[in-house]
Design a protein around this motif. Structure first.
Motif, PDB file in Angstrom:
ATOM      1  N   UNK A   1       8.585  -1.440   6.855  1.00  0.00           N
ATOM      2  CA  UNK A   1       8.626  -1.193   5.407  1.00  0.00           C
ATOM      3  C   UNK A   1       8.616   0.311   5.115  1.00  0.00           C
ATOM      4  N   UNK A   2       9.073   0.663   3.913  1.00  0.00           N
ATOM      5  CA  UNK A   2       9.113   2.068   3.487  1.00  0.00           C
ATOM      6  C   UNK A   2       7.789   2.503   2.871  1.00  0.00           C
ATOM      7  N   UNK A   3       7.088   1.530   2.237  1.00  0.00           N
ATOM      8  CA  UNK A   3       5.860   1.877   1.498  1.00  0.00           C
ATOM      9  C   UNK A   3       4.797   0.812   1.720  1.00  0.00           C
ATOM     10  N   UNK A   4       3.547   1.262   1.675  1.00  0.00           N
ATOM     11  CA  UNK A   4       2.413   0.317   1.655  1.00  0.00           C
ATOM     12  C   UNK A   4       1.595   0.628   0.406  1.00  0.00           C
ATOM     13  N   UNK A   5       1.243  -0.433  -0.326  1.00  0.00           N
ATOM     14  CA  UNK A   5       0.276  -0.265  -1.412  1.00  0.00           C
ATOM     15  C   UNK A   5      -0.920  -1.143  -1.068  1.00  0.00           C
ATOM     16  N   UNK A   6      -2.130  -0.617  -1.261  1.00  0.00           N
ATOM     17  CA  UNK A   6      -3.321  -1.407  -0.929  1.00  0.00           C
ATOM     18  C   UNK A   6      -4.331  -1.362  -2.051  1.00  0.00           C
ATOM     19  N   UNK A   7      -4.797  -2.546  -2.428  1.00  0.00           N
ATOM     20  CA  UNK A   7      -5.864  -2.670  -3.429  1.00  0.00           C
ATOM     21  C   UNK A   7      -6.752  -3.817  -2.971  1.00  0.00           C
ATOM     22  N   UNK A   8      -7.421  -3.628  -1.831  1.00  0.00           N
ATOM     23  CA  UNK A   8      -8.190  -4.744  -1.266  1.00  0.00           C
ATOM     24  C   UNK A   8      -9.686  -4.674  -1.555  1.00  0.00           C
ATOM     25  N   UNK A   9     -10.167  -3.542  -2.068  1.00  0.00           N
ATOM     26  CA  UNK A   9     -11.575  -3.411  -2.480  1.00  0.00           C
ATOM     27  C   UNK A   9     -12.552  -3.923  -1.418  1.00  0.00           C
ATOM     28  N   UNK A  10     -12.413  -3.412  -0.211  1.00  0.00           N
ATOM     29  CA  UNK A  10     -13.327  -3.766   0.889  1.00  0.00           C
ATOM     30  C   UNK A  10     -13.912  -2.482   1.478  1.00  0.00           C
ATOM     31  N   UNK A  11     -15.133  -2.565   2.038  1.00  0.00           N
ATOM     32  CA  UNK A  11     -15.734  -1.357   2.614  1.00  0.00           C
ATOM     33  C   UNK A  11     -14.880  -0.744   3.733  1.00  0.00           C
ATOM     34  N   UNK A  12     -14.188  -1.609   4.502  1.00  0.00           N
ATOM     35  CA  UNK A  12     -13.373  -1.086   5.617  1.00  0.00           C
ATOM     36  C   UNK A  12     -11.899  -0.991   5.234  1.00  0.00           C
ATOM     37  N   UNK A  13     -11.660  -0.685   3.957  1.00  0.00           N
ATOM     38  CA  UNK A  13     -10.287  -0.650   3.435  1.00  0.00           C
ATOM     39  C   UNK A  13      -9.378   0.304   4.222  1.00  0.00           C
ATOM     40  N   UNK A  14      -9.885   1.487   4.561  1.00  0.00           N
ATOM     41  CA  UNK A  14      -9.053   2.463   5.283  1.00  0.00           C
ATOM     42  C   UNK A  14      -8.586   1.886   6.616  1.00  0.00           C
ATOM     43  N   UNK A  15      -9.485   1.146   7.283  1.00  0.00           N
ATOM     44  CA  UNK A  15      -9.126   0.542   8.580  1.00  0.00           C
ATOM     45  C   UNK A  15      -8.069  -0.536   8.407  1.00  0.00           C
ATOM     46  N   UNK A  16      -8.223  -1.348   7.350  1.00  0.00           N
ATOM     47  CA  UNK A  16      -7.258  -2.427   7.074  1.00  0.00           C
ATOM     48  C   UNK A  16      -5.864  -1.837   6.842  1.00  0.00           C
ATOM     49  N   UNK A  17      -5.812  -0.791   6.025  1.00  0.00           N
ATOM     50  CA  UNK A  17      -4.527  -0.158   5.715  1.00  0.00           C
ATOM     51  C   UNK A  17      -3.934   0.444   6.980  1.00  0.00           C
ATOM     52  N   UNK A  18      -4.780   1.094   7.786  1.00  0.00           N
ATOM     53  CA  UNK A  18      -4.291   1.723   9.010  1.00  0.00           C
ATOM     54  C   UNK A  18      -3.696   0.694   9.967  1.00  0.00           C
ATOM     55  N   UNK A  19      -4.355  -0.444  10.125  1.00  0.00           N
ATOM     56  CA  UNK A  19      -3.847  -1.469  11.043  1.00  0.00           C
ATOM     57  C   UNK A  19      -2.481  -1.971  10.599  1.00  0.00           C
ATOM     58  N   UNK A  20      -2.326  -2.162   9.278  1.00  0.00           N
ATOM     59  CA  UNK A  20      -1.033  -2.634   8.762  1.00  0.00           C
ATOM     60  C   UNK A  20       0.038  -1.553   8.887  1.00  0.00           C
ATOM     61  N   UNK A  21      -0.370  -0.301   8.666  1.00  0.00           N
ATOM     62  CA  UNK A  21       0.587   0.799   8.770  1.00  0.00           C
ATOM     63  C   UNK A  21       1.077   0.951  10.215  1.00  0.00           C
ATOM     64  N   UNK A  22       0.153   0.855  11.188  1.00  0.00           N
ATOM     65  CA  UNK A  22       0.548   0.996  12.595  1.00  0.00           C
ATOM     66  C   UNK A  22       1.573  -0.082  12.964  1.00  0.00           C
ATOM     67  N   UNK A  23       1.405  -1.254  12.358  1.00  0.00           N
ATOM     68  CA  UNK A  23       2.295  -2.370  12.693  1.00  0.00           C
ATOM     69  C   UNK A  23       3.626  -2.314  11.935  1.00  0.00           C
ATOM     70  N   UNK A  24       3.588  -1.955  10.635  1.00  0.00           N
ATOM     71  CA  UNK A  24       4.783  -2.163   9.809  1.00  0.00           C
ATOM     72  C   UNK A  24       5.381  -0.927   9.128  1.00  0.00           C
ATOM     73  N   UNK A  25       4.598   0.158   8.962  1.00  0.00           N
ATOM     74  CA  UNK A  25       5.085   1.276   8.146  1.00  0.00           C
ATOM     75  C   UNK A  25       5.886   2.253   8.997  1.00  0.00           C
ATOM     76  N   UNK A  26       7.082   2.589   8.526  1.00  0.00           N
ATOM     77  CA  UNK A  26       7.930   3.494   9.307  1.00  0.00           C
ATOM     78  C   UNK A  26       7.323   4.907   9.325  1.00  0.00           C
ATOM     79  N   UNK A  27       7.697   5.694  10.307  1.00  0.00           N
ATOM     80  CA  UNK A  27       7.235   7.089  10.357  1.00  0.00           C
ATOM     81  C   UNK A  27       7.789   7.846   9.153  1.00  0.00           C
ATOM     82  N   UNK A  28       6.927   8.629   8.524  1.00  0.00           N
ATOM     83  CA  UNK A  28       7.366   9.311   7.303  1.00  0.00           C
ATOM     84  C   UNK A  28       7.337   8.391   6.094  1.00  0.00           C
ATOM     85  N   UNK A  29       6.780   7.185   6.267  1.00  0.00           N
ATOM     86  CA  UNK A  29       6.686   6.226   5.155  1.00  0.00           C
ATOM     87  C   UNK A  29       5.629   6.658   4.142  1.00  0.00           C
TER      88      UNK A  29
END
Length: 281
Positions: A190-218
């Motif tokens: 994907x080109x973009x990730x938007x996250x609104x998960x309101x969890x204490x470990x939100x940064x980790x959740x976003x990072x895991x999804x980005x490592x899997x799906x977000x293109x470099x420079x996304x």
């Protein structure tokens, strides 16, 4: 202000039941949620393109952010719709994007500079809820783009799936965003990730999804709710801590704004993921 019929007070349910001046029921009186033109009939409202592609500003009595309705004639969550006459005499319909119900709209109206949600983009949306904002992102990316909407809760997930029946560019995924491997066969790069998960470990959740799906420079946009991460600390301290966590995961935050007056103690952070290193001269 309503016509005949059972008017309750001046802004009551005017033209509703009585055969008032406008015939049978168009909206609930003059301040109701008009089913016809929504915010005034077409001629009074001028719709201009916003500086971010795919978004528009309706200039009337009050200016409103809106998106071009992909499914004309349909509201997703009871939002107002605006019909404007097109150049060839056809009607073009826009949906008003309420910043009190959408973090992206609040960020755009708050003056965010970097916004990569645009026609043709592929977006991974974490924390889609029942799909109110997702429907607007679906309008923005258009038929050439795609939105992968992930929501963990069953009930809003059901509403999300129903909304997607009419919007072919949205893929609903009722799954836990903490386990991106569970939906890896549904989501491409994907080109973009938007996250609104309101969890204490939100940064980790976003990072895991980005490592899997977000293109470099996304592009990423994250909505941080301070008291969901740490309710004892000052919001500014929480935001700074989250930004540090993101930087440790190869994100490069470019901008941070708070969402006042639309949300309390919320901030939105945007930036790029694994940006290309500038060549040394």
């Amino acid at each position: 202000m309503g016509g005949g019929g059972k008017g309750k007070g001046s802004f009551g349910k005017g033209d509703g039941k009585g055969k008032g001046s406008k015939g049978k029921g168009k909206g609930k009186g003059s301040k109701g949620k008009g089913k016809g033109g929504g915010k005034g009939a077409g001629s009074k409202v001028v719709v201009e393109p916003h500086r971010h592609a795919g978004m528009f500003i309706a200039k009337g009595k009050e200016d409103a952010l809106c998106t071009l309705n992909m499914v004309p004639g349909e509201s997703v969550y009871g939002e107002k719709r605006i019909s404007v006459d097109g150049e060839e005499g056809n009607k073009i319909e826009y949906r008003v994007w309420n910043p009190f119900r959408s973090k992206i709209a609040a960020a755009v109206l708050g003056g965010i500079d970097l916004c990569e949600f645009k026609p043709g983009a592929k977006v991974l949306y974490l924390g889609a809820a029942s799909g109110t904002t997702v429907s607007h992102v679906s309008d923005v990316v258009g038929e050439t783009g795609q939105v992968f909407a992930v929501e963990f809760s069953q009930r809003p997930g059901r509403d999300l799936v129903n909304m997607c029946k009419k919007r072919t560019n949205v893929v609903p995924i009722v799954e836990d965003a903490r386990h991106p491997q569970r939906y890896r066969m549904l989501v491409g790069m994907v080109d973009c990730i938007f996250a609104d998960v309101a969890q204490p470990d939100q940064a980790r959740i976003v990072a895991m999804n980005a490592h899997q799906f977000l293109k470099n420079g996304g592009y990423f946009m994250i909505s941080i709710k301070a008291n969901c991460v740490d309710s004892t600390a000052e919001p500014a301290a929480v935001f700074a801590k989250e930004v540090k966590k993101l930087q440790a995961e190869n994100f490069k935050p470019a901008e941070q704004i708070t969402l006042e007056p639309y949300e309390r103690d919320h901030a939105v952070v945007v930036g790029t993921y694994r940006p290309a290193k500038k060549a040394k001269k």
